[in-house]
Enzyme design. Sequence first.
Site, PDB file in Angstrom:
ATOM      1  N   HIS A   1     -11.651  -2.119   3.713  1.00 26.26           N
ATOM      2  CA  HIS A   1     -10.228  -2.195   3.752  1.00 26.26           C
ATOM      3  C   HIS A   1      -9.870  -2.002   5.092  1.00 26.26           C
ATOM      4  CE1 HIS A   1      -6.265  -1.521   1.232  1.00 26.26           C
ATOM      5  NE2 HIS A   1      -6.237  -2.033   2.480  1.00 26.26           N
TER       6      HIS A   1
ATOM      7  N   GLU B   1       0.871  -1.203   0.007  1.00 32.11           N
ATOM      8  CA  GLU B   1      -0.022  -0.083   0.228  1.00 32.11           C
ATOM      9  C   GLU B   1       0.877   1.286  -0.112  1.00 32.11           C
ATOM     10  OE1 GLU B   1      -3.063   0.188  -0.920  1.00 32.11           O
ATOM     11  OE2 GLU B   1      -3.893  -1.626  -0.185  1.00 32.11           O
TER      12      GLU B   1
HETATM   13  P1  13P Z   1       1.394  -4.901   3.654  1.00 38.64           P
HETATM   14  O1  13P Z   1       1.842  -3.551   4.071  1.00 38.64           O
HETATM   15  O2  13P Z   1       2.143  -6.063   4.518  1.00 38.64           O
HETATM   16  O3  13P Z   1       1.775  -5.029   2.082  1.00 38.64           O
HETATM   17  O4  13P Z   1      -0.218  -5.351   3.899  1.00 38.64           O
HETATM   18  C1  13P Z   1      -1.079  -4.418   3.023  1.00 38.64           C
HETATM   19  C2  13P Z   1      -2.316  -4.292   3.885  1.00 38.64           C
HETATM   20  O5  13P Z   1      -2.324  -3.920   5.138  1.00 38.64           O
HETATM   21  C3  13P Z   1      -3.477  -4.190   2.856  1.00 38.64           C
HETATM   22  O6  13P Z   1      -4.458  -3.669   3.648  1.00 38.64           O
END
Ligand code: 13P
Length: 199
Positions: free
Chosen positions: A158, A76
């Site tokens: 999300h 992200e």
């Molecule tokens: P990472 O930061 O481990 O890629 O996690 C992604 C995430 O939290 C999606 O909501």
Amino acid sequence: MANIDELKQEIVDKSLQAFLAGLFAGTSGNMSTYIPEKEIMLITPTSVRYETMQAHQIVEMRLDGTILSDGKPSSEWHLHAEMYKAHPNVKAVFHTHSPYGTAFAVNHMSIPATLIEAYFFLGGEIPCAKYATPGTPEVGIYAAETIGDKGGVLLANHGVVAVGKDLSEAYLRAEYIEDAAKIYTFAKQIGTPVELKQL
Ligand code: 13P
């Protein structure tokens, strides 16, 4: 101003604290800070367990995606970069999956300002940005458009984003977003929560 190594250690320490406090789940969630003078964003690596994360794994990168150190940044990273690009006063971004706040996000609901702390620390109601595919620039573009001058924003289906002038402020806001969501949820069980229009 703290140096890069100190900021990396602060991210590791706050990430573990967030995991133990239930603001992060599994390896999900991510945290960053931006140093404008150096044009460097420091961000948690993707898919690393918080119990084992070390300062040298925190990734140094530019807001255009150029990676300056070893490791793979959070999936992200666009979310963080878009927030810094749109809001120069923001110097830290904290994306959590805290359960009560995320429950509002999966309902595409804002968290109403029923708790006085929502005004003191968050600037009022926490809005929910429209859905975008995880990992795309749109997650960040929609979040940066929707947040306005609030201390945080929800990502539909999300999670939660809290922002601040530094990591401590972003962390505190993430705690209050979760508290406001939790208390509203409890209050709904026993009555009709009253929204504060002003303090
Ligand atoms: P990472 O930061 O481990 O890629 O996690 C992604 C995430 O939290 C999606 O909501």
